[in-house]
Design an enzyme around this catalytic site. Structure first.
Site, PDB file in Angstrom:
ATOM      1  N   ILE A 154       0.834  -1.207   0.000  1.00 22.51           N
ATOM      2  CA  ILE A 154       0.000   0.000   0.000  1.00 22.51           C
ATOM      3  C   ILE A 154       0.868   1.255   0.000  1.00 22.51           C
ATOM      4  CG2 ILE A 154      -1.793   1.276   1.258  1.00 22.51           C
ATOM      5  CD1 ILE A 154      -2.769  -1.483   2.312  1.00 22.51           C
ATOM      6  N   GLU A 264     -13.154  -0.665  17.397  1.00 19.43           N
ATOM      7  CA  GLU A 264     -14.135  -0.523  16.309  1.00 19.43           C
ATOM      8  C   GLU A 264     -15.353  -1.397  16.590  1.00 19.43           C
ATOM      9  OE1 GLU A 264     -12.162  -1.261  12.561  1.00 19.43           O
ATOM     10  OE2 GLU A 264     -10.631   0.233  12.958  1.00 19.43           O
ATOM     11  N   HIS A 282     -13.493   2.374   8.653  1.00 20.97           N
ATOM     12  CA  HIS A 282     -12.654   1.255   8.174  1.00 20.97           C
ATOM     13  C   HIS A 282     -13.091   0.793   6.767  1.00 20.97           C
ATOM     14  CE1 HIS A 282      -9.915  -2.208   9.698  1.00 20.97           C
ATOM     15  NE2 HIS A 282      -9.806  -2.071   8.390  1.00 20.97           N
ATOM     16  N   GLY A 284     -11.134   1.266   4.001  1.00 19.20           N
ATOM     17  CA  GLY A 284      -9.961   1.225   3.110  1.00 19.20           C
ATOM     18  C   GLY A 284     -10.096   0.233   1.964  1.00 19.20           C
ATOM     19  N   ALA A 285     -10.514  -0.979   2.287  1.00 22.81           N
ATOM     20  CA  ALA A 285     -10.568  -2.020   1.253  1.00 22.81           C
ATOM     21  C   ALA A 285     -11.970  -2.173   0.664  1.00 22.81           C
ATOM     22  CB  ALA A 285     -10.118  -3.354   1.847  1.00 22.81           C
TER      23      ALA A 285
HETATM   24  P1  NAD Z   1       2.794  -4.892   3.646  1.00 25.49           P
HETATM   25  O1  NAD Z   1       3.121  -6.065   4.490  1.00 25.49           O
HETATM   26  O2  NAD Z   1       2.894  -5.009   2.159  1.00 25.49           O
HETATM   27  O3  NAD Z   1       3.715  -3.649   4.093  1.00 25.49           O
HETATM   28  C1  NAD Z   1       3.937  -3.301   5.415  1.00 25.49           C
HETATM   29  C2  NAD Z   1       5.310  -2.635   5.495  1.00 25.49           C
HETATM   30  O4  NAD Z   1       5.484  -2.126   6.813  1.00 25.49           O
HETATM   31  C3  NAD Z   1       6.474  -3.619   5.241  1.00 25.49           C
HETATM   32  O5  NAD Z   1       7.324  -3.118   4.236  1.00 25.49           O
HETATM   33  C4  NAD Z   1       7.153  -3.693   6.592  1.00 25.49           C
HETATM   34  O6  NAD Z   1       8.567  -3.895   6.508  1.00 25.49           O
HETATM   35  C5  NAD Z   1       6.838  -2.333   7.156  1.00 25.49           C
HETATM   36  N1  NAD Z   1       7.004  -2.243   8.601  1.00 25.49           N
HETATM   37  C6  NAD Z   1       6.765  -3.172   9.555  1.00 25.49           C
HETATM   38  N2  NAD Z   1       7.057  -2.672  10.770  1.00 25.49           N
HETATM   39  C7  NAD Z   1       7.481  -1.406  10.580  1.00 25.49           C
HETATM   40  C8  NAD Z   1       7.910  -0.375  11.460  1.00 25.49           C
HETATM   41  N3  NAD Z   1       7.982  -0.563  12.779  1.00 25.49           N
HETATM   42  N4  NAD Z   1       8.275   0.793  10.916  1.00 25.49           N
HETATM   43  C9  NAD Z   1       8.235   1.004   9.575  1.00 25.49           C
HETATM   44  N5  NAD Z   1       7.837   0.057   8.694  1.00 25.49           N
HETATM   45  C10 NAD Z   1       7.466  -1.123   9.202  1.00 25.49           C
HETATM   46  O7  NAD Z   1       1.342  -4.430   4.083  1.00 25.49           O
HETATM   47  P2  NAD Z   1       0.293  -3.570   3.250  1.00 25.49           P
HETATM   48  O8  NAD Z   1      -0.486  -4.481   2.377  1.00 25.49           O
HETATM   49  O9  NAD Z   1       0.983  -2.415   2.623  1.00 25.49           O
HETATM   50  O10 NAD Z   1      -0.683  -3.092   4.448  1.00 25.49           O
HETATM   51  C11 NAD Z   1      -0.262  -2.117   5.366  1.00 25.49           C
HETATM   52  C12 NAD Z   1      -1.285  -1.936   6.472  1.00 25.49           C
HETATM   53  O11 NAD Z   1      -2.552  -1.571   5.938  1.00 25.49           O
HETATM   54  C13 NAD Z   1      -1.564  -3.150   7.352  1.00 25.49           C
HETATM   55  O12 NAD Z   1      -1.654  -2.698   8.696  1.00 25.49           O
HETATM   56  C14 NAD Z   1      -2.920  -3.601   6.961  1.00 25.49           C
HETATM   57  O13 NAD Z   1      -3.560  -4.241   8.035  1.00 25.49           O
HETATM   58  C15 NAD Z   1      -3.569  -2.272   6.631  1.00 25.49           C
HETATM   59  N6  NAD Z   1      -4.740  -2.370   5.767  1.00 25.49           N
HETATM   60  C16 NAD Z   1      -5.830  -1.597   6.074  1.00 25.49           C
HETATM   61  C17 NAD Z   1      -6.957  -1.653   5.271  1.00 25.49           C
HETATM   62  C18 NAD Z   1      -8.153  -0.800   5.555  1.00 25.49           C
HETATM   63  O14 NAD Z   1      -9.263  -1.218   5.272  1.00 25.49           O
HETATM   64  N7  NAD Z   1      -7.993   0.402   6.079  1.00 25.49           N
HETATM   65  C19 NAD Z   1      -6.992  -2.513   4.154  1.00 25.49           C
HETATM   66  C20 NAD Z   1      -5.864  -3.262   3.866  1.00 25.49           C
HETATM   67  C21 NAD Z   1      -4.734  -3.186   4.672  1.00 25.49           C
END
Ligand code: NAD
Length: 310
Positions: A154, A264, A282, A284-285
């Site tokens: 993301i 939530e 919530h 996002g997706a």
């Molecule tokens: P991803 O696993 O592709 O990327 C996450 C990144 O965060 C990785 O590169 C990882 O190395 C990095 N990371 C981990 N710990 C870290 C830290 N302490 N500091 C900095 N970077 C760190 O995940 P994604 O698919 O990009 O999703 C990211 C987030 O979005 C997740 O929390 C997921 O649950 C959330 N999300 C929310 C929704 C929504 O509806 N709002 C939908 C999908 C995903």
């Protein structure tokens, strides 16, 4: 070749998932309203359990899943599944990591624009009979510094979209950030402290882990520009909400847009009472495309696992 595994779908998912699994011979029970007690009662009958975000697969439930081989989350975050309990029972846990990246990144763009131009407030005031044209002088995203915390699926998608709006990008991740991507979008790598103190917008894209719980706390918020705005579409626990409320209330931070909350549904959350905060439930997706993509990805992964391909 058809399969005869049994599948329990516990949350509402795109119908394509059910369809593809049934076409491959699996016996699917679709129970999007099922309660934890009902799951506990019948979980031992199923080889595959599928959830979205509503159902929490706790250790207690997973310990009853005596036949289960696969737990699938039709989405990204796995924080509603006790992964160590699944591992202890040798259950594969899978998710659809690429499914939501465009949907979430586009929501972040929308929220940044909404913050910059106070779009929700302007709309509300018109409904209240007020034409606040002179008062509503906004700012542009062009040329502003966007700090992206977490450059996974993301975070990177957001970087590409924000580059299209001529924003300057700063990135921080705990793992090395893809060089090709950084060059493509002109992203400057920084430590978290530098990112927070230099950005006009900060967007969070890390998973919720012990190490990211309250990653953004009072101390970190105090290092941000007073005009800066923070956007959280990752998980509620990544920001300390009390500290965020204080910073916004005291005018130490310019604004926040939140799609995720520590608890939530976030009905009655006091952050939603502040004028410089935009909240979404919530979502996002929550796009047609993301739901169908995630369902297709999960269907494909389940079939591949049963075929022994992955
Ligand atoms: P991803 O696993 O592709 O990327 C996450 C990144 O965060 C990785 O590169 C990882 O190395 C990095 N990371 C981990 N710990 C870290 C830290 N302490 N500091 C900095 N970077 C760190 O995940 P994604 O698919 O990009 O999703 C990211 C987030 O979005 C997740 O929390 C997921 O649950 C959330 N999300 C929310 C929704 C929504 O509806 N709002 C939908 C999908 C995903």
């Amino acid at each position: 070749m058809g399969f005869n595994e049994t599948v329990l779908i516990c949350d509402e998912v795109d119908p394509v998932l059910n369809k593809v699994l049934q076409e491959n011979g699996l016996k699917v029970s679709y129970e999007p309203q099922i309660t934890p007690d009902q799951i506990k009662e019948k979980i031992s009958n199923y080889d595959i359990i599928i959830v979205r975000g509503r159902t929490k697969l706790t250790k207690e439930l997973i310990d009853n899943a005596t036949k289960c081989k696969i737990i699938a989350r039709v989405g990204v975050g796995l924080d509603n599944i006790d992964e160590s309990a699944a591992k202890a029972r040798n259950i594969r846990v899978i998710n659809a990591v690429e499914g939501a990246m465009t949907a979430v990144a586009e929501l972040v763009l929308g929220l940044m624009l909404a913050l910059a131009r106070q779009i929700p407030f302007a709309d509300r005031e018109i409904r209240n009979g007020k034409w606040l044209k002179k008062e509503l002088v906004g700012t542009e995203l062009k040329g502003k510094y966007l700090g992206i915390v977490g450059l996974g699926n993301i975070g990177k998608r957001l970087g590409r979209l924000a580059k299209g709006l001529n924003m300057n990008l700063i990135g921080y991740d705990v793992i090395p950030i893809d060089e090709t991507f950084s060059k493509e979008v002109g992203l400057m790598k920084a430590d978290l402290g530098t990112l927070l103190s230099s950005s006009d917008y900060v967007s969070l894209h890390v998973p919720l882990l012990d190490s990211t719980y309250h990653l953004i706390n009072a101390e970190k918020l105090a290092t941000m520009k007073k005009t800066a705005k923070i956007i959280n579409t990752s998980r509620g626990g990544v920001i300390d909400e009390e500290a965020l409320y204080d910073a916004l209330k005291k005018g130490n931070l310019g604004g926040a847009a939140l799609d995720v909350f520590e608890t939530e549904p976030a009905i009655g959350n006091k952050l939603a009472t502040l004028p410089n905060v935009i909240c979404t439930p919530h979502i996002g997706a929550q796009t047609k495309e993301a739901q169908s993509l995630a369902a297709n990805i999960i269907a494909e992964k389940i079939i591949q696992i049963l075929r022994g391909v992955i």
